[in-house]
Design a protein around this motif. Structure first.
Motif, PDB file in Angstrom:
ATOM      1  N   PHE A   1     -35.178  13.898  -4.608  1.00 48.78           N
ATOM      2  CA  PHE A   1     -36.218  13.076  -3.973  1.00 48.78           C
ATOM      3  C   PHE A   1     -36.006  11.584  -4.226  1.00 48.78           C
ATOM      4  CE2 PHE A   1     -37.775  13.856  -8.209  1.00 48.78           C
ATOM      5  CZ  PHE A   1     -38.446  12.697  -8.579  1.00 48.78           C
ATOM      6  N   LEU A   2     -35.157  11.245  -5.197  1.00 47.50           N
ATOM      7  CA  LEU A   2     -34.849   9.848  -5.445  1.00 47.50           C
ATOM      8  C   LEU A   2     -33.598   9.392  -4.711  1.00 47.50           C
ATOM      9  CD1 LEU A   2     -35.537   9.440  -9.276  1.00 47.50           C
ATOM     10  CD2 LEU A   2     -36.965   8.694  -7.377  1.00 47.50           C
ATOM     11  N   PHE A   3     -32.561  10.225  -4.724  1.00 51.22           N
ATOM     12  CA  PHE A   3     -31.272   9.815  -4.179  1.00 51.22           C
ATOM     13  C   PHE A   3     -30.483  11.074  -3.799  1.00 51.22           C
ATOM     14  CE2 PHE A   3     -27.053   7.474  -4.998  1.00 51.22           C
ATOM     15  CZ  PHE A   3     -27.068   6.933  -3.713  1.00 51.22           C
ATOM     16  N   PRO A   4     -30.677  11.585  -2.589  1.00 52.97           N
ATOM     17  CA  PRO A   4     -30.106  12.885  -2.237  1.00 52.97           C
ATOM     18  C   PRO A   4     -28.595  12.906  -2.024  1.00 52.97           C
ATOM     19  CG  PRO A   4     -31.234  11.937  -0.352  1.00 52.97           C
ATOM     20  CD  PRO A   4     -31.540  11.044  -1.515  1.00 52.97           C
ATOM     21  N   ALA A   5     -27.988  11.777  -1.712  1.00 53.31           N
ATOM     22  CA  ALA A   5     -26.588  11.774  -1.284  1.00 53.31           C
ATOM     23  C   ALA A   5     -25.637  12.469  -2.263  1.00 53.31           C
ATOM     24  CB  ALA A   5     -26.134  10.336  -1.002  1.00 53.31           C
TER      25      ALA A   5
ATOM     26  N   LEU B   1     -32.822  21.741  -8.214  1.00 55.76           N
ATOM     27  CA  LEU B   1     -32.963  20.582  -7.346  1.00 55.76           C
ATOM     28  C   LEU B   1     -34.438  20.201  -7.299  1.00 55.76           C
ATOM     29  CD1 LEU B   1     -30.750  19.175  -5.570  1.00 55.76           C
ATOM     30  CD2 LEU B   1     -31.680  20.458  -3.636  1.00 55.76           C
ATOM     31  N   ALA B   2     -34.747  18.928  -7.596  1.00 61.49           N
ATOM     32  CA  ALA B   2     -36.122  18.442  -7.515  1.00 61.49           C
ATOM     33  C   ALA B   2     -36.317  17.757  -6.163  1.00 61.49           C
ATOM     34  CB  ALA B   2     -36.423  17.476  -8.648  1.00 61.49           C
ATOM     35  N   VAL B   3     -37.266  18.263  -5.367  1.00 68.48           N
ATOM     36  CA  VAL B   3     -37.421  17.864  -3.970  1.00 68.48           C
ATOM     37  C   VAL B   3     -38.855  17.419  -3.720  1.00 68.48           C
ATOM     38  CG1 VAL B   3     -37.101  18.611  -1.578  1.00 68.48           C
ATOM     39  CG2 VAL B   3     -35.726  19.644  -3.380  1.00 68.48           C
ATOM     40  N   ARG B   4     -39.016  16.346  -2.950  1.00 71.29           N
ATOM     41  CA  ARG B   4     -40.369  15.896  -2.571  1.00 71.29           C
ATOM     42  C   ARG B   4     -40.786  16.613  -1.292  1.00 71.29           C
ATOM     43  NH1 ARG B   4     -41.162   9.972  -3.710  1.00 71.29           N
ATOM     44  NH2 ARG B   4     -41.753  10.858  -5.726  1.00 71.29           N
ATOM     45  N   VAL B   5     -41.955  17.273  -1.331  1.00 67.27           N
ATOM     46  CA  VAL B   5     -42.395  18.167  -0.257  1.00 67.27           C
ATOM     47  C   VAL B   5     -43.876  17.948   0.012  1.00 67.27           C
ATOM     48  CG1 VAL B   5     -42.604  20.575   0.482  1.00 67.27           C
ATOM     49  CG2 VAL B   5     -40.730  19.908  -1.048  1.00 67.27           C
ATOM     50  N   VAL B   6     -44.259  18.023   1.269  1.00 69.84           N
ATOM     51  CA  VAL B   6     -45.680  18.098   1.601  1.00 69.84           C
ATOM     52  C   VAL B   6     -45.847  18.941   2.857  1.00 69.84           C
ATOM     53  CG1 VAL B   6     -45.690  15.956   2.973  1.00 69.84           C
ATOM     54  CG2 VAL B   6     -47.815  16.797   1.968  1.00 69.84           C
ATOM     55  N   THR B   7     -46.779  19.882   2.792  1.00 71.35           N
ATOM     56  CA  THR B   7     -47.104  20.696   3.949  1.00 71.35           C
ATOM     57  C   THR B   7     -48.621  20.861   4.018  1.00 71.35           C
ATOM     58  OG1 THR B   7     -46.566  22.713   5.182  1.00 71.35           O
ATOM     59  CG2 THR B   7     -46.911  22.948   2.803  1.00 71.35           C
ATOM     60  N   ALA B   8     -49.083  21.396   5.127  1.00 71.07           N
ATOM     61  CA  ALA B   8     -50.525  21.565   5.345  1.00 71.07           C
ATOM     62  C   ALA B   8     -50.722  22.699   6.341  1.00 71.07           C
ATOM     63  CB  ALA B   8     -51.153  20.268   5.861  1.00 71.07           C
TER      64      ALA B   8
ATOM     65  N   SER C   1     -35.594   5.465   5.992  1.00 69.60           N
ATOM     66  CA  SER C   1     -34.850   6.072   4.894  1.00 69.60           C
ATOM     67  C   SER C   1     -35.717   7.028   4.081  1.00 69.60           C
ATOM     68  CB  SER C   1     -34.283   4.977   3.995  1.00 69.60           C
ATOM     69  OG  SER C   1     -33.647   5.520   2.863  1.00 69.60           O
ATOM     70  N   ASN C   2     -36.917   6.610   3.762  1.00 69.42           N
ATOM     71  CA  ASN C   2     -37.801   7.442   2.934  1.00 69.42           C
ATOM     72  C   ASN C   2     -38.256   8.695   3.662  1.00 69.42           C
ATOM     73  OD1 ASN C   2     -37.768   5.737   0.649  1.00 69.42           O
ATOM     74  ND2 ASN C   2     -39.260   4.370   1.606  1.00 69.42           N
ATOM     75  N   GLY C   3     -38.413   8.612   4.969  1.00 66.63           N
ATOM     76  CA  GLY C   3     -38.804   9.789   5.736  1.00 66.63           C
ATOM     77  C   GLY C   3     -37.749  10.872   5.725  1.00 66.63           C
ATOM     78  N   ARG C   4     -36.485  10.468   5.636  1.00 65.57           N
ATOM     79  CA  ARG C   4     -35.400  11.463   5.619  1.00 65.57           C
ATOM     80  C   ARG C   4     -35.354  12.233   4.303  1.00 65.57           C
ATOM     81  NH1 ARG C   4     -32.585   7.305   8.537  1.00 65.57           N
ATOM     82  NH2 ARG C   4     -31.666   6.492   6.606  1.00 65.57           N
ATOM     83  N   VAL C   5     -35.820  11.612   3.239  1.00 65.04           N
ATOM     84  CA  VAL C   5     -35.808  12.271   1.925  1.00 65.04           C
ATOM     85  C   VAL C   5     -36.945  13.281   1.795  1.00 65.04           C
ATOM     86  CG1 VAL C   5     -36.049  11.864  -0.555  1.00 65.04           C
ATOM     87  CG2 VAL C   5     -34.669  10.316   0.832  1.00 65.04           C
ATOM     88  N   LEU C   6     -38.060  13.020   2.426  1.00 66.26           N
ATOM     89  CA  LEU C   6     -39.247  13.859   2.309  1.00 66.26           C
ATOM     90  C   LEU C   6     -39.129  15.109   3.170  1.00 66.26           C
ATOM     91  CD1 LEU C   6     -42.224  14.184   1.335  1.00 66.26           C
ATOM     92  CD2 LEU C   6     -42.892  12.856   3.358  1.00 66.26           C
ATOM     93  N   VAL C   7     -39.357  16.263   2.569  1.00 71.89           N
ATOM     94  CA  VAL C   7     -39.419  17.523   3.312  1.00 71.89           C
ATOM     95  C   VAL C   7     -40.877  17.744   3.697  1.00 71.89           C
ATOM     96  CG1 VAL C   7     -39.061  20.016   3.224  1.00 71.89           C
ATOM     97  CG2 VAL C   7     -37.451  18.480   2.074  1.00 71.89           C
TER      98      VAL C   7
END
Length: 336
Positions: free
Chosen positions: A175-179, A205-212, A261-267
């Motif tokens: 979630f900080l630097f996926p590359a 793997l630590a991933v930033r996620v939000v769903t609803a 850029s930040n939108g691409r990191v967020l799932v």
């Protein structure tokens, strides 16, 4: 592949809320995650940030250990350059003695000058009984019957290689630097496998996620995260904006650029979309556990996101279970 899910909690402070409210929300979320089937729950360390209330992750972890029964609880992580290794060992020795088999000690390199990081790490491992002691006069009595499981945290290959060489577990901050995620995990596994006789390497793997519940709601929550992160990148460190603030925000050109850029990191997205993305991420990186980091303005939205993920991935419902004698965990790698 059966995918395990865990929680990385940065104790987010929403606009109009207080840090004390954020800390209480973290306790409530941990209690819920314990019954929803999550594997582990990590508390993060941040300082001087209006958006995060978690300045003392070991204190919060201790409170959560007392309020949960099944998950492993720990830090994601303690910023070791800020502290003496002896003090960290004493704190986690006490936690592990009180809650054997349930304590994770996640260690980060950030937070201060890191030129002594590896020396500090060696001392910490020796004091916790995770490595043979070569320190003269090392105080006795600090080693818990079941030592904490040590994790190194990183967003590149340096910490990954160090974790593999030492035989600790490793968590990559996607979630900080996926590359460099794939390269880092491969470096970790390669260095780990170079020493024969170890248990299988444990990388996550630590991933930033939000769903609803709906795609529209998920999009609204994601927009708030992206606005918060974009402003933070540009030096404006604020609490998590509300959906109302986000809807009425006039984006600057720089914010819009950062948002791409930040939108691409967020799932993010509707539940089925998120499940597909997370399953693909885990497969692509060769991991069977994801540590999920979710930020929302309203704690209720954050809880709902974790509830939906538990349903999607069919995590074991523990609401009717008795507390285990000790929480199950992979055996630690042999010292050496």
């Amino acid at each position: 592949m059966s995918l395990r899910l865990s929680v990385l909690d940065q104790t987010p402070v929403g606009e109009g809320h207080t840090p004390a409210e954020a800390l209480r929300a973290s306790v409530a979320l941990a209690e819920a995650a314990d019954l929803l089937g999550y594997t582990r729950y990590w508390t993060a360390e941040h300082h001087h940030s209006p958006g995060f209330a978690g300045t003392a992750p070991e204190i919060l972890a201790g409170a959560l250990l007392a309020r949960t029964r099944h998950m492993r609880i720990g830090t994601g992580g303690v910023l070791l350059p800020r502290y003496e290794a002896l003090k960290v060992a004493e704190v986690f020795g006490v936690l592990a003695a009180l809650h054997p088999g349930r304590v994770d000690l996640g260690i980060g390199r950030a937070g201060g000058p890191a030129h002594n990081f590896e020396r500090q790490l060696d001392e910490l491992r020796m004091r916790l009984g995770l490595a043979p002691s070569v320190l003269p006069g090392l105080p006795s009595g600090l080693v818990a019957p079941v030592p904490p499981q040590m994790w190194l945290l990183g967003a590149g290959t340096r910490s990954a290689q160090l974790a593999g060489r030492l035989g600790t577990s490793f968590a990559f901050a996607h979630f900080l630097f996926p590359a460099p995620a794939r390269a880092a995990l491969e470096a970790y596994r390669g260095a780990y496998a170079a020493v024969p006789g170890r248990y299988p390497a444990q990388g996550v793997l630590a991933v930033r996620v939000v769903t609803a519940d709906t795609a529209a709601k998920a999009e609204e929550l994601a927009a708030s995260v992206v606005l918060w992160r974009s402003r933070k990148d540009l030096g404006e460190d604020l609490p998590l904006p509300s959906p109302h603030t986000t809807r009425n925000h006039r984006w600057t050109g720089q914010e819009t650029q950062r948002a791409r850029s930040n939108g691409r990191v967020l799932v993010s997205g509707a539940p089925e979309q998120v499940r597909e993305q997370l399953t693909r991420l885990a497969a692509d990186h060769g991991v069977d556990e994801l540590v999920v980091n979710t930020l929302t303005h309203d704690p209720a939205d954050r809880l709902r996101s974790y509830e939906l993920l538990a349903e999607l991935f069919e995590l074991p419902d523990r609401s009717g279970q008795d507390a285990p004698a000790t929480a199950s965990a992979p055996a630690p790698a042999p010292v050496g």
